[in-house]
Design an enzyme around this catalytic site. Structure first.
Site, short mmCIF file in Angstrom:
data_model
loop_
_atom_site.label_atom_id
_atom_site.label_comp_id
_atom_site.label_asym_id
_atom_site.label_seq_id
_atom_site.Cartn_x
_atom_site.Cartn_y
_atom_site.Cartn_z
N ASN A 48 51.63 24.02 75.71
CA ASN A 48 52.03 23.56 74.38
C ASN A 48 53.00 22.39 74.40
O ASN A 48 53.06 21.63 73.45
CB ASN A 48 52.65 24.76 73.64
CG ASN A 48 53.45 24.33 72.43
OD1 ASN A 48 52.88 24.03 71.39
ND2 ASN A 48 54.76 24.26 72.57
N SER B 100 46.16 18.47 68.68
CA SER B 100 46.73 18.01 67.41
C SER B 100 45.57 17.54 66.54
O SER B 100 44.50 17.18 67.06
CB SER B 100 47.68 16.85 67.66
OG SER B 100 47.93 16.16 66.46
N TYR C 282 50.01 8.91 71.77
CA TYR C 282 49.93 10.31 71.31
C TYR C 282 48.49 10.65 70.95
O TYR C 282 47.92 11.65 71.43
CB TYR C 282 50.85 10.49 70.09
CG TYR C 282 51.02 11.92 69.64
CD1 TYR C 282 51.94 12.77 70.26
CD2 TYR C 282 50.26 12.45 68.60
CE1 TYR C 282 52.11 14.08 69.86
CE2 TYR C 282 50.41 13.77 68.18
CZ TYR C 282 51.35 14.58 68.81
OH TYR C 282 51.50 15.88 68.41
N LYS D 220 46.11 13.30 72.90
CA LYS D 220 45.62 14.50 72.22
C LYS D 220 44.09 14.54 72.22
O LYS D 220 43.50 15.62 72.34
CB LYS D 220 46.18 14.59 70.80
CG LYS D 220 47.68 14.85 70.75
CD LYS D 220 48.06 16.16 71.43
CE LYS D 220 49.55 16.49 71.28
NZ LYS D 220 49.97 17.67 72.02
N THR E 273 58.63 20.67 62.19
CA THR E 273 59.50 20.96 63.34
C THR E 273 60.33 19.70 63.61
O THR E 273 60.13 18.67 62.96
CB THR E 273 58.71 21.27 64.63
OG1 THR E 273 58.07 20.06 65.05
CG2 THR E 273 57.70 22.36 64.43
N1 NAD Z 1 55.13 19.11 64.89
C1 NAD Z 1 53.95 18.62 64.59
O1 NAD Z 1 53.72 18.06 63.51
C2 NAD Z 1 52.80 18.75 65.57
C3 NAD Z 1 51.50 18.50 65.09
C4 NAD Z 1 50.44 18.62 65.96
C5 NAD Z 1 50.66 18.96 67.29
N2 NAD Z 1 51.94 19.18 67.74
C6 NAD Z 1 52.08 19.52 69.15
O2 NAD Z 1 52.70 20.79 69.26
C7 NAD Z 1 53.41 20.85 70.50
C8 NAD Z 1 54.83 21.35 70.23
O3 NAD Z 1 55.43 20.50 69.26
P1 NAD Z 1 56.72 20.89 68.42
O4 NAD Z 1 56.53 20.31 67.06
O5 NAD Z 1 56.99 22.32 68.55
O6 NAD Z 1 57.80 19.99 69.18
P2 NAD Z 1 59.35 20.20 69.45
O7 NAD Z 1 59.83 18.85 69.83
O8 NAD Z 1 60.01 20.90 68.31
O9 NAD Z 1 59.42 21.16 70.72
C9 NAD Z 1 58.91 20.76 71.96
C10 NAD Z 1 59.57 21.59 73.06
O10 NAD Z 1 58.95 21.20 74.28
C11 NAD Z 1 59.93 21.00 75.27
N3 NAD Z 1 59.43 20.00 76.22
C12 NAD Z 1 59.23 18.68 76.01
N4 NAD Z 1 58.80 18.10 77.12
C13 NAD Z 1 58.71 19.07 78.06
C14 NAD Z 1 58.36 19.07 79.42
N5 NAD Z 1 58.00 17.96 80.04
N6 NAD Z 1 58.41 20.25 80.08
C15 NAD Z 1 58.80 21.40 79.47
N7 NAD Z 1 59.15 21.44 78.18
C16 NAD Z 1 59.12 20.29 77.48
C17 NAD Z 1 61.15 20.51 74.50
O11 NAD Z 1 62.37 20.75 75.22
C18 NAD Z 1 61.06 21.33 73.22
O12 NAD Z 1 61.76 22.55 73.34
C19 NAD Z 1 53.35 19.45 71.10
O13 NAD Z 1 52.31 19.41 72.06
C20 NAD Z 1 52.99 18.58 69.92
O14 NAD Z 1 52.33 17.39 70.30
C21 NAD Z 1 53.00 19.10 66.91
#
Ligand code: NAD
Ligand code: SAM
Length: 512
Positions: free
Chosen positions: A374, A403, A418, A422, A453
């Site tokens: 994730n 995503s 990005y 994805k 988030t």
């Molecule tokens: N928030 C959105 O709108 C959204 C939409 C679609 C997809 N996503 C995807 O969901 C996933 C999680 O996103 P989120 O919104 O929870 O983000 P977030 O930034 O709130 O949390 C991400 C977490 O991942 C950890 N992290 C980052 N790089 C890392 C690494 N190299 N190794 C280990 N941990 C690492 C960070 O410390 C953080 O705790 C991501 O893949 C993101 O692309 C998010």
């Protein structure tokens, strides 16, 4: 023109009552001298305590002394008459336990503090003084006038750069901080008393307090209505001294001035917490399985870890940030969850870290059935190492977080890397999903739309929220909880006939 101080503290009330009693005794020749002498002794004890405590505490810094003086001399009646503040702020609002707060910050080794109700900033500057150089304090205050009042003196202090003042209703600021996944080691609640309980609940419910953190509630002996019979406790302070049913907490009251409650949550060790577990029968499909979730320190990964854990899986909480990984692991072990889990610090962009992560999980639990890739950075190596374990086992569920950007080109922001990565996650999922199905391993991905988030609360993305909303048929952003059941479904046997699938959860956004 400042009015005479009004009594707030138990000691001030004692002084008022004893003074009155001595006045009565002085005016009555029938009162024995011994009674008068004893009343006077009691009055001296009550009168001199606060002064003695102050004298025996270290002296405040020059900027703090100046701030105190300025607050005391300021004409607060005039301020409200001139419409510069919405309501009258008595000079007694100032927290006189500044040195105590400073030492509490220092002792608890807090690095991040949230203060609800700043007034002229005496408490903020006192607490900032107890923080390390890289510490930070967010002070919430309703009245813009008070920031202008405090800033010139903050500027004279070396601790000024640790302080950020957020003007507006404290509840709005709390919501903003929660959406940005901020967490604090110490929260000092000292604003509008009728909202204390709402602040307290919001802080615990929205994870604004680190698990090892403390909430300090000021004025918890106020007037002292809490423990006196026959007086009303309209602000409900008493609640802070009785057992809270929802969260297991440990608390004490320091009877300094009008009292400071110090409250911390108590995580339960998994062994004893196990007896408290209430599994959700709908999700038995992952009961006893071993799962890891990367990027589980906050946001989407955090709720995935909770969902899988609640459904009965053992969970490795993996994150780049050690504090966040440990914080979420502690949450999972809380009394009402009792989830078997470990925290692993790993940068999944580095293959050695990924290997170490897999080794730690396998050496603890012997297997891995559920892999939630994730974290923002997605590396083939994570799947590769995991899949070795899964292919050997002949069983596994890999769930990648892709995503909506795997399908559409989100706009107006520019995010070539990005979108491309994805789309790559999706193709990887589809390819491995088909290649490995005959070896017992399913690979699927979840494609969230725009989720509320910290990821979308960066300076560049935050202004775009209103614009995005007009592109979302559901009329709102996704909440992390909108995704929880999906991860449990994809992790369980219920989804065995599904592989290479892109489970899109975007409120219809990709259709418009
Ligand atoms: N928030 C959105 O709108 C959204 C939409 C679609 C997809 N996503 C995807 O969901 C996933 C999680 O996103 P989120 O919104 O929870 O983000 P977030 O930034 O709130 O949390 C991400 C977490 O991942 C950890 N992290 C980052 N790089 C890392 C690494 N190299 N190794 C280990 N941990 C690492 C960070 O410390 C953080 O705790 C991501 O893949 C993101 O692309 C998010
Ligand atoms: C007791 S004083 C705070 C004293 C301060 N902590 C100190 O150390 O000096 C309470 C402050 O809370 C502010 N306040 C009241 N209601 C508020 C709200 N809803 N949101 C933010 N601040 C609020 C008031 O303007 C006031 O300045």
């Amino acid at each position: 023109v400042q009015t005479k101080s009004i009594s707030d503290t138990p000691m001030e009330f004692m002084v008022d009552f004893l003074t009155k009693a001595i006045e009565i005794a002085d005016g009555n020749a029938n009162i024995p001298e011994e009674l008068r002498v004893n009343l006077q002794k009691a009055l001296d004890i009550a009168c001199d305590l606060d002064g003695y405590l102050e004298k025996m505490s270290s002296q405040e810094s020059a900027p703090l002394a100046e701030l105190y003086q300025k607050t005391m001399e300021h004409n607060w009646e005039k301020v409200v008459e001139e419409g510069k503040t919405q309501f009258r702020l008595p000079k007694e609002c100032v927290t006189s336990q500044g040195q105590t707060l400073n030492v509490l910050v220092h002792m608890s080794k807090a690095k991040t503090i949230l203060e609800i109700g700043m007034f002229t900033g005496y408490g903020s500057l006192s607490m900032a003084g107890g923080l390390p150089e890289d510490g930070s304090l967010v002070a919430c205050e309703l009245q813009p006038y008070l920031k202008e009042f405090a800033q010139p003196i903050f500027d004279k202090s070396p601790h000024d750069r640790k302080i950020t003042v957020k003007i507006g209703s404290a509840m709005d600021t709390l919501k903003e901080l929660a959406a940005a996944a901020e967490q604090f080691d110490m929260v000092f609640v000292d604003a509008d008393k009728n909202n204390y309980m709402n602040y307290y609940k919001f802080i615990l419910d929205h994870n604004l307090l680190r698990l090892s953190g403390v909430i300090c509630v000021n004025n918890s002996l106020f007037k002292p209505k809490v423990y006196l019979k026959d007086t009303s406790d309209e602000n409900g302070f008493g609640i802070f001294s009785c057992v809270n049913e929802e969260v297991f907490v440990f608390k004490v009251i320091l009877p300094l001035r009008d009292g400071i409650s110090i409250i911390r949550r108590v995580p339960m060790a998994p062994a004893c917490a196990g007896t408290q577990v209430t599994y959700n029968a709908i999700f038995r499909g992952v009961n006893g399985r071993v799962a890891y979730v990367t990027g589980a320190g906050q946001g989407i990964g955090r709720v995935f870890a909770h969902a899988l854990g609640e459904a009965g899986a053992k969970v490795a909480v993996v994150d780049l940030d050690q504090g966040k990984a440990e914080g979420v692991a502690e949450e999972l072990t809380l009394k009402d969850k009792g989830i078997n889990c470990i925290a692993i610090t790993a940068d999944i962009g580095k293959s050695v870290n990924v290997e170490r992560m897999i080794d730690s999980i396998v050496s603890k639990w012997g297997e891995i059935q559920i892999a939630c890739n994730n974290a923002g950075v997605h590396m083939d190596s994570a799947s590769e190492d995991t899949s070795n374990v899964m292919l050997k086992q002949g069983y596994g569920k890999i769930i990648d977080t892709a995503s909506m950007a795997s399908l559409i080109v989100s706009h107006p922001q520019k995010q070539l890397a990005y979108n491309t990565s994805k789309a790559g996650v999706l193709k990887l999922t589809q390819t491995l999903g088909t290649e490995w199905i005959d070896r017992g391993v399913r690979v699927n991905c979840i494609s969230p739309g725009i989720v509320d988030t910290s990821l979308i609360h960066s300076e560049s993305l935050r202004p775009l929220v209103q614009r995005w909303l007009s592109d979302i048929p559901a009329g709102r952003l996704a909440l992390v909880t909108d995704l929880q059941a999906a991860v449990v479904y994809l992790a369980s046997d219920a989804s065995d006939y599904m592989t290479g699938h892109n489970l899109v959860i975007e409120g219809g956004q990709s259709l418009w």
